[in-house]
Design a protein around this motif. Sequence first.
Motif, PDB file in Angstrom:
ATOM      1  N   LEU A   1       0.819  -1.210   0.000  1.00  0.00           N
ATOM      2  CA  LEU A   1       0.000   0.000   0.000  1.00  0.00           C
ATOM      3  C   LEU A   1       0.855   1.263   0.000  1.00  0.00           C
ATOM      4  O   LEU A   1       0.476   2.270  -0.608  1.00  0.00           O
ATOM      5  CB  LEU A   1      -0.958  -0.018   1.189  1.00  0.00           C
ATOM      6  N   SER A   2       2.024   1.216   0.650  1.00  0.00           N
ATOM      7  CA  SER A   2       2.897   2.404   0.652  1.00  0.00           C
ATOM      8  C   SER A   2       3.451   2.683  -0.744  1.00  0.00           C
ATOM      9  O   SER A   2       3.780   3.823  -1.060  1.00  0.00           O
ATOM     10  CB  SER A   2       4.033   2.237   1.662  1.00  0.00           C
ATOM     11  N   ARG A   3       3.541   1.655  -1.593  1.00  0.00           N
ATOM     12  CA  ARG A   3       3.987   1.863  -2.979  1.00  0.00           C
ATOM     13  C   ARG A   3       2.835   2.277  -3.893  1.00  0.00           C
ATOM     14  O   ARG A   3       3.057   2.723  -5.014  1.00  0.00           O
ATOM     15  CB  ARG A   3       4.648   0.596  -3.520  1.00  0.00           C
ATOM     16  N   LEU A   4       1.593   2.114  -3.415  1.00  0.00           N
ATOM     17  CA  LEU A   4       0.413   2.453  -4.211  1.00  0.00           C
ATOM     18  C   LEU A   4      -0.122   3.842  -3.857  1.00  0.00           C
ATOM     19  O   LEU A   4      -0.417   4.655  -4.729  1.00  0.00           O
ATOM     20  CB  LEU A   4      -0.679   1.392  -4.001  1.00  0.00           C
ATOM     21  N   VAL A   5      -0.254   4.110  -2.583  1.00  0.00           N
ATOM     22  CA  VAL A   5      -0.815   5.381  -2.114  1.00  0.00           C
ATOM     23  C   VAL A   5       0.270   6.461  -2.180  1.00  0.00           C
ATOM     24  O   VAL A   5       1.374   6.261  -1.671  1.00  0.00           O
ATOM     25  CB  VAL A   5      -1.350   5.229  -0.666  1.00  0.00           C
ATOM     26  N   PRO A   6      -0.009   7.593  -2.812  1.00  0.00           N
ATOM     27  CA  PRO A   6       0.994   8.664  -2.900  1.00  0.00           C
ATOM     28  C   PRO A   6       1.471   9.119  -1.521  1.00  0.00           C
ATOM     29  O   PRO A   6       0.723   9.065  -0.541  1.00  0.00           O
ATOM     30  CB  PRO A   6       0.240   9.800  -3.607  1.00  0.00           C
ATOM     31  N   GLU A   7       2.713   9.578  -1.462  1.00  0.00           N
ATOM     32  CA  GLU A   7       3.316   9.999  -0.189  1.00  0.00           C
ATOM     33  C   GLU A   7       2.535  11.112   0.493  1.00  0.00           C
ATOM     34  O   GLU A   7       2.499  11.184   1.710  1.00  0.00           O
ATOM     35  CB  GLU A   7       4.752  10.455  -0.413  1.00  0.00           C
ATOM     36  N   ASP A   8       1.914  11.997  -0.287  1.00  0.00           N
ATOM     37  CA  ASP A   8       1.199  13.131   0.302  1.00  0.00           C
ATOM     38  C   ASP A   8      -0.250  12.801   0.672  1.00  0.00           C
ATOM     39  O   ASP A   8      -1.013  13.677   1.062  1.00  0.00           O
ATOM     40  CB  ASP A   8       1.241  14.339  -0.629  1.00  0.00           C
TER      41      ASP A   8
ATOM     42  N   PHE B   1      -9.689  -0.417   0.021  1.00  0.00           N
ATOM     43  CA  PHE B   1      -9.869  -0.670   1.447  1.00  0.00           C
ATOM     44  C   PHE B   1      -8.824  -1.676   1.896  1.00  0.00           C
ATOM     45  O   PHE B   1      -8.476  -2.592   1.147  1.00  0.00           O
ATOM     46  CB  PHE B   1     -11.256  -1.278   1.729  1.00  0.00           C
ATOM     47  N   ALA B   2      -8.344  -1.517   3.103  1.00  0.00           N
ATOM     48  CA  ALA B   2      -7.455  -2.504   3.715  1.00  0.00           C
ATOM     49  C   ALA B   2      -8.026  -2.809   5.088  1.00  0.00           C
ATOM     50  O   ALA B   2      -8.383  -1.893   5.837  1.00  0.00           O
ATOM     51  CB  ALA B   2      -6.041  -1.954   3.832  1.00  0.00           C
ATOM     52  N   HIS B   3      -8.136  -4.088   5.407  1.00  0.00           N
ATOM     53  CA  HIS B   3      -8.730  -4.496   6.682  1.00  0.00           C
ATOM     54  C   HIS B   3      -7.880  -5.579   7.325  1.00  0.00           C
ATOM     55  O   HIS B   3      -7.760  -6.684   6.781  1.00  0.00           O
ATOM     56  CB  HIS B   3     -10.154  -4.998   6.449  1.00  0.00           C
ATOM     57  N   GLU B   4      -7.299  -5.266   8.462  1.00  0.00           N
ATOM     58  CA  GLU B   4      -6.571  -6.279   9.226  1.00  0.00           C
ATOM     59  C   GLU B   4      -7.620  -7.066  10.008  1.00  0.00           C
ATOM     60  O   GLU B   4      -8.024  -6.693  11.101  1.00  0.00           O
ATOM     61  CB  GLU B   4      -5.535  -5.653  10.159  1.00  0.00           C
ATOM     62  N   PHE B   5      -8.106  -8.146   9.399  1.00  0.00           N
ATOM     63  CA  PHE B   5      -9.235  -8.902   9.964  1.00  0.00           C
ATOM     64  C   PHE B   5      -8.808  -9.846  11.074  1.00  0.00           C
ATOM     65  O   PHE B   5      -9.631 -10.241  11.894  1.00  0.00           O
ATOM     66  CB  PHE B   5     -10.019  -9.635   8.867  1.00  0.00           C
ATOM     67  N   THR B   6      -7.549 -10.242  11.100  1.00  0.00           N
ATOM     68  CA  THR B   6      -6.974 -10.953  12.244  1.00  0.00           C
ATOM     69  C   THR B   6      -5.565 -10.385  12.420  1.00  0.00           C
ATOM     70  O   THR B   6      -4.975  -9.904  11.447  1.00  0.00           O
ATOM     71  CB  THR B   6      -6.886 -12.493  12.021  1.00  0.00           C
TER      72      THR B   6
ATOM     73  N   THR C   1      -4.048  -9.038   6.531  1.00  0.00           N
ATOM     74  CA  THR C   1      -4.803  -7.907   5.988  1.00  0.00           C
ATOM     75  C   THR C   1      -5.413  -8.298   4.650  1.00  0.00           C
ATOM     76  O   THR C   1      -4.730  -8.855   3.787  1.00  0.00           O
ATOM     77  CB  THR C   1      -3.881  -6.681   5.800  1.00  0.00           C
ATOM     78  N   ARG C   2      -6.690  -7.983   4.505  1.00  0.00           N
ATOM     79  CA  ARG C   2      -7.364  -8.193   3.223  1.00  0.00           C
ATOM     80  C   ARG C   2      -7.451  -6.845   2.519  1.00  0.00           C
ATOM     81  O   ARG C   2      -7.848  -5.844   3.114  1.00  0.00           O
ATOM     82  CB  ARG C   2      -8.763  -8.769   3.409  1.00  0.00           C
ATOM     83  N   VAL C   3      -7.059  -6.832   1.258  1.00  0.00           N
ATOM     84  CA  VAL C   3      -7.160  -5.638   0.426  1.00  0.00           C
ATOM     85  C   VAL C   3      -8.387  -5.810  -0.461  1.00  0.00           C
ATOM     86  O   VAL C   3      -8.541  -6.834  -1.126  1.00  0.00           O
ATOM     87  CB  VAL C   3      -5.884  -5.450  -0.431  1.00  0.00           C
ATOM     88  N   TYR C   4      -9.263  -4.814  -0.440  1.00  0.00           N
ATOM     89  CA  TYR C   4     -10.480  -4.799  -1.257  1.00  0.00           C
ATOM     90  C   TYR C   4     -10.343  -3.674  -2.279  1.00  0.00           C
ATOM     91  O   TYR C   4      -9.950  -2.561  -1.924  1.00  0.00           O
ATOM     92  CB  TYR C   4     -11.700  -4.432  -0.423  1.00  0.00           C
TER      93      TYR C   4
END
Length: 193
Positions: free
Chosen positions: A95-102, A162-167, A171-174
């Motif tokens: 996710l850090s490589r996908l979501v822009p730094e800002d 969406f990212a959900h740490e379900f346990t 983490t599940r990425v939707y």
Amino acid sequence: MRHRLLVAGGAVLAAVAAAVAAFAFLGSDALSDRAEQDRKCCWKRGATPGWMSGTMGLRIPAGASDRRAGYKAGSRYDVGLLAFTLPSREADAYLSRLVPEDEEMVANLHPERKGYEPMAPFGHLGLPEPETLVKGARRIDLCPDGLTSPEGKRLRYCVDLFAHEFTPGSTRVYVRSTIEPGVTPPAPDGPGE
């Protein structure tokens, strides 16, 4: 005489109100039936996670498990669904490589109520709707225009992510994306959706 007119006027008003209520009830029932039909209609076979990933322009990391995908054709636009699970550390790195730094993913502080079902629900894939999740859930909307993050440069359509740490540790990425109509999933190899 005046009393009779009042009684007759009251009866007419009551009849009109009853008719309006009946039409409203029947109309909402018809709309509800139509919405239910739309949710169940038009899921296309052959929408594999690999195909959906390529269509969206969103790479699935090699270590991802529980990969799921769906594709629903609509009258104005189509909707693609993609979900996969990663160890939480790997998910955070991806996710850090996908979501822009800002920008940053935010907690789901205003979740939808239980029973929420969008027109293209993840329930079709056997998953809970990410909009209803709170604990361990984060979200962001991304569009390809000007997205320069290493993973984001590949994105072809706007996505709700969406990212959900379900346990703990998983983490599940939707991903849900609206897609131009007319994209056709490949023919399935066997029984499918």
